[in-house]
Design an enzyme around this catalytic site. Sequence first.
Site: not given
Length: 513
Positions: A56, A83-84, A172, A174, A230, A369
């Site tokens: 954040g 992180c945050y 991070h 990710e 989609d 997706k």
Amino acid sequence: MDHEFVLILDFGGQYNQLIARRVRECNVYCEVKPYNKITLDEIRSLSPKGIIFTGGPQSVYGDGAPTVDKGIFELGVPVLGICYGSQLMAHVLGGRVQTCESSEYGKTETEFDTDCELFRIDGLGEKNTVWMSHTDYISDIPRGFKITAHTAHCPVAAMENAEKKLYAVQFHPEVNHTVHGTDMIYNFVRNICQCSGDWTMGNYAQTAIKQLREKIGSGKVLLALSGGVDSSVAAALLSKAVGSQLTCIFVDHGFMRKNEGDEVEAAFRDWDINFIRVNAKAQFMDKLRGVSEPETKRKIIGEEFIRVFERQAKKIGAVDYLAQGTIYPDVIESGSGDAAVIKSHHNVGGLPDYVDFKEIIEPLRMLFKDEVRKLGTELGLSDTLVWRQPFPGPGLAIRIIGEITDEGLEVLQDADLIFREEIAKAGFDRSINQYFAVLTNMRSVGVMGDFRTYDYTLALRAVTTTDFMTAEFARIPYEVLEVCASRIVNEVKNINRVVYDITTKPPATIEWE
């Protein structure tokens, strides 16, 4: 919950969707919830196997900074702060967070304690690279914690309280730039949280079909089918659930890629649905005569789509449910839980007021997706539809610079087909995230044979991206581009020059109009 579940609490981090995707890649179901829109009692009732705090932009010690109920750490559920989220864990549990003397951004060499369960990864080693993005840092860890990673400027790049299964990383994991970052997330959700990995598209399809049957009963469902990934997967899923109770209206405005309207119709020819194709090119072209401004083109096409859809829907009669292909990124980005309303206007352009529907059905609402594509394959859709390139609603109309003509459409369809064929032959059709041709309104002198030409320039565009918010131009080998250019100028009339767009987003957008 029908599946093992990991809760992701969002504190405004730019990578919140990416964290969720990484968890799903471990075959573990997760949902992203705003930190301030879920209570401790609600979290307890969800029985999550683990909890992840996102990053954040704020400082945990600032006035009004996002925070959590301290009781979340007493639930007996493993928690990973990123992180945050790591700073928040330290702050709430009695540690200290302060401003860095030297901020860290980008790739950073980090030393790890590989005895920490989070970092028990073959190949990680005691030193490796992570992605940092912070101006605050944990200067004192809470009681019961130990430091498990550090950098030259960050004394607590990671910490743990293994007994309580509380873990925190300042970097991070990710992000792809963190070496073995996805393995760290895997270790957390599969080993520390002990999730078995029961989230698969096969299981999802079975559960979703059952739930749709229960909800819809004997009611009628209407779906605006664009032929995109989609809406096509939503149609296939609803077809499995309620069959002929589903009506799909495919408005073919004439701006599809070559043969694409026929391909969409053929894909659903044998499905147990009511499929209505409306060939409306003539009326769309009539509305666009003399129009060259891109935003005006978009608005005209959007409004005319609604009018055609309304007329066809009125013929069907009373409809109980309106279905659409909202996917999870739309839900996360809305943040407010109002995604159904937002997407109904985005997908349909405004709900017909005469359609007597009970509610909106969004069967793909919790899928990313890549999961939608996997589900489409699971449901038997062809690769042509499942791996269809992202395509704007106005179609080729906004890939022709200036006024749209029948001749221009034919030229662009032929050139675009050649580009797509050659990209597929070269094996890049799934690694390049979007690629297409643009017919410019610029003419230049050329020579073909012994004759002077004065014809149009065609631009080729191809990008790689993870979120379509930013994008890099695809590094297509010169020899592939050469074949594309040669075929286009030789096989497509009125083109004598081909250029390749090497602009990133930003400053450019992916589409030209």
